[in-house]
Design an enzyme around this catalytic site. Structure first.
Site, PDB file in Angstrom:
ATOM      1  N   LYS A   1       0.835  -1.210   0.000  1.00 46.97           N
ATOM      2  CA  LYS A   1       0.000   0.000   0.000  1.00 46.97           C
ATOM      3  C   LYS A   1       0.869   1.260   0.000  1.00 46.97           C
ATOM      4  O   LYS A   1       2.072   1.190   0.296  1.00 46.97           O
ATOM      5  CB  LYS A   1      -0.896  -0.023   1.240  1.00 46.97           C
ATOM      6  CG  LYS A   1      -0.103  -0.048   2.535  1.00 46.97           C
ATOM      7  CD  LYS A   1      -0.919  -0.603   3.685  1.00 46.97           C
ATOM      8  CE  LYS A   1      -0.117  -0.549   4.977  1.00 46.97           C
ATOM      9  NZ  LYS A   1      -0.656  -1.431   6.002  1.00 46.97           N
TER      10      LYS A   1
ATOM     11  N   ARG B   1     -10.137  -1.385  15.339  1.00 47.93           N
ATOM     12  CA  ARG B   1     -10.257  -0.700  14.055  1.00 47.93           C
ATOM     13  C   ARG B   1     -11.210  -1.530  13.200  1.00 47.93           C
ATOM     14  O   ARG B   1     -12.375  -1.644  13.534  1.00 47.93           O
ATOM     15  CB  ARG B   1      -8.852  -0.506  13.441  1.00 47.93           C
ATOM     16  CG  ARG B   1      -8.788   0.490  12.321  1.00 47.93           C
ATOM     17  CD  ARG B   1      -7.353   0.741  11.825  1.00 47.93           C
ATOM     18  NE  ARG B   1      -6.706  -0.441  11.285  1.00 47.93           N
ATOM     19  CZ  ARG B   1      -5.491  -0.437  10.728  1.00 47.93           C
ATOM     20  NH1 ARG B   1      -4.798   0.681  10.634  1.00 47.93           N
ATOM     21  NH2 ARG B   1      -4.973  -1.553  10.263  1.00 47.93           N
TER      22      ARG B   1
ATOM     23  N   TYR C   1      13.755  31.452   9.294  1.00 50.79           N
ATOM     24  CA  TYR C   1      12.512  32.054   9.777  1.00 50.79           C
ATOM     25  C   TYR C   1      12.427  32.075  11.296  1.00 50.79           C
ATOM     26  O   TYR C   1      12.843  31.119  11.961  1.00 50.79           O
ATOM     27  CB  TYR C   1      11.309  31.253   9.254  1.00 50.79           C
ATOM     28  CG  TYR C   1      11.057  31.397   7.776  1.00 50.79           C
ATOM     29  CD1 TYR C   1      10.771  32.643   7.212  1.00 50.79           C
ATOM     30  CD2 TYR C   1      11.076  30.283   6.952  1.00 50.79           C
ATOM     31  CE1 TYR C   1      10.522  32.756   5.853  1.00 50.79           C
ATOM     32  CE2 TYR C   1      10.817  30.388   5.596  1.00 50.79           C
ATOM     33  CZ  TYR C   1      10.546  31.640   5.046  1.00 50.79           C
ATOM     34  OH  TYR C   1      10.294  31.747   3.713  1.00 50.79           O
TER      35      TYR C   1
ATOM     36  N   MET D   1      10.519  25.438   3.145  1.00 58.65           N
ATOM     37  CA  MET D   1       9.845  24.587   2.164  1.00 58.65           C
ATOM     38  C   MET D   1      10.824  23.979   1.152  1.00 58.65           C
ATOM     39  O   MET D   1      10.733  22.800   0.823  1.00 58.65           O
ATOM     40  CB  MET D   1       8.755  25.368   1.429  1.00 58.65           C
ATOM     41  CG  MET D   1       7.850  24.480   0.592  1.00 58.65           C
ATOM     42  SD  MET D   1       6.617  25.369  -0.350  1.00 58.65           S
ATOM     43  CE  MET D   1       5.500  25.948   0.905  1.00 58.65           C
TER      44      MET D   1
END
Ligand SMILES: *Cc1c(COP(=O)(O)O)cnc(C)c1O
Length: 375
Positions: free
Chosen positions: A38, A136, A263, A311
């Site tokens: 997955k 679950r 920052y 970023m």
């Protein structure tokens, strides 16, 4: 000229192939190997991983959803594919369209799939999941015996397997044993001789005994060379890391002591320093959590991360690594010049788990496949 990579994940296919051999050799002969792939094969790239898994002769694939299952189905018609997540209303017809096996936990799901079977005059293949303590998916184990009996009433369902999922296989052997006992009690209440009976993930295999009803294991993380529970029988199988994560130095410069970095000025240089700017940031999957924490490997040397991760860029202290230069490789996870940062170490520092780290490398990051002939 070929463009240089700014940030990349290297996937060592030869190591992956060795891991698969190693796992297969460690499994008892009757034990089926359900390869869990997955989330783009844990970020390694679904088609590349699935191709090797098919060649190595795994028995089943397991994925989260229809899209993932369809991708595997297009690569080969023979392999059984188990859907691990519940189906949304409207998705049912895809189960027959791609010849998949659905997981059911409730009568409602049985009814929807039985209806589908009737419409197409075909039996829908299912595995029943039993909740033995994960909280679950699955029918709660105390209701599972009655539920199992009711499955026989659905004319267009074909029960092919029973399974459960351990919540704490890598941390709590006692609770795992309790879950296993709850599951075995249900399994042994019926004739399970034609069913696939499975519970163990990478960490669980430890408490499997030879005469147990289990005949399959669902293996995810271990394939990629990370043993979540190194003490387990399969963890001891010597798997190797497949994944490594790198970026480049885009700029090197000198700054005087007392300069604030990045920052919000969360770090101030204590000395006249040489800093390197990496061509990757949280937009690539370097967690913001690593701001002022941890280090990268440059020329086999740990160089600290300074200030906030941004970023597209991450700032590194290379004052003590004079050979660091523009274009050099900085390794976030993996080996570099005889040193290594493992996925587990990286994840511990971030405060997460290896599974999430592998899923957090973003689309911007090129996957570079090495170590084996491309097929
Ligand atoms: C993801 C998953 C696995 C594989 O777990 P690993 O710890 O990666 O081996 C097994 N079973 C289920 C139900 C899963 O969702």
């Amino acid at each position: 000229m070929k463009q240089p990579l700014r940030c990349w994940a290297e996937i060592d296919l030869a190591a992956f192939e060795r891991n698969l051999k190693c796992i297969q050799n460690a499994l008892p002969d009757h034990m089926r190997y359900v390869a869990v792939v997955k989330a783009d094969a844990y970020g390694h790239g679904m088609p590349q991983m699935v191709r090797r898994l098919m060649q190595s002769g795994v028995d089943y694939f397991a994925v989260a959803n229809i899209t993932e299952a369809a991708e595997i189905r297009h690569m080969g018609s023979g392999w059984p594919i188990l859907l691990l997540s519940p189906l949304l209303p409207g998705e049912e017809s895809q189960v027959l369209a791609h010849d998949l096996i659905a997981t059911v936990s409730t009568a409602g799901e049985c009814e929807r799939l039985n209806e589908l079977g009737k419409q197409h005059d075909q039996k829908v293949r299912i595995h029943l999941k039993i909740d033995t303590g994960m909280g679950r998916l699955g029918v709660w184990h105390e209701q599972a015996e009655d539920f199992l009996k009711s499955i026989a009433d659905y004319s267009h369902l074909k029960l092919e397997g029973l399974y459960t999922h351990f919540s704490s296989a890598d941390s709590d052997p006692e609770f795992t044993q309790l879950q296993r006992q709850r599951f075995i009690r249900i399994v042994e209440s019926i004739d399970y001789s034609k069913l696939l009976i499975h519970a163990d993930n990478s960490a669980g295999i430890d408490s499997l005994s030879k005469d147990s009803p289990f005949n399959a294991v669902r293996i995810g993380l271990l394939q990629f060379g990370i043993a979540p529970y190194p003490k387990s029988a399969l963890g001891a199988a010597s798997v190797e890391p497949v994944f490594s994560f790198h970026a480049r130095i885009g700029l090197v410069k000198e700054l005087p002591a007392h300069t604030d970095i990045s920052y919000a000025r969360s770090y101030t240089l204590e000395r006249d320093s040489r800093i390197a700017i990496l061509t990757a940031g949280y937009g690539d999957g370097i967690p913001f959590e690593l701001s002022n924490k941890g280090s990268v490997l440059i020329h086999g040397q740990h160089c600290p991360i300074l200030g906030r991760v941004t970023m597209d860029q991450t700032i590194i202290d290379v004052t003590d690594c004079p050979e660091a230069a523009i274009g050099d490789t900085a390794t976030l996870i993996g080996k570099n010049g005889g040193k290594e940062i493992t996925t587990v170490e990286f994840s511990d520092l971030v405060g997460t788990i290896s599974w999430e780290t592998l899923c957090s490398i973003t689309k911007r990051v090129t996957r570079l496949y090495t170590g084996s002939r491309e097929i």
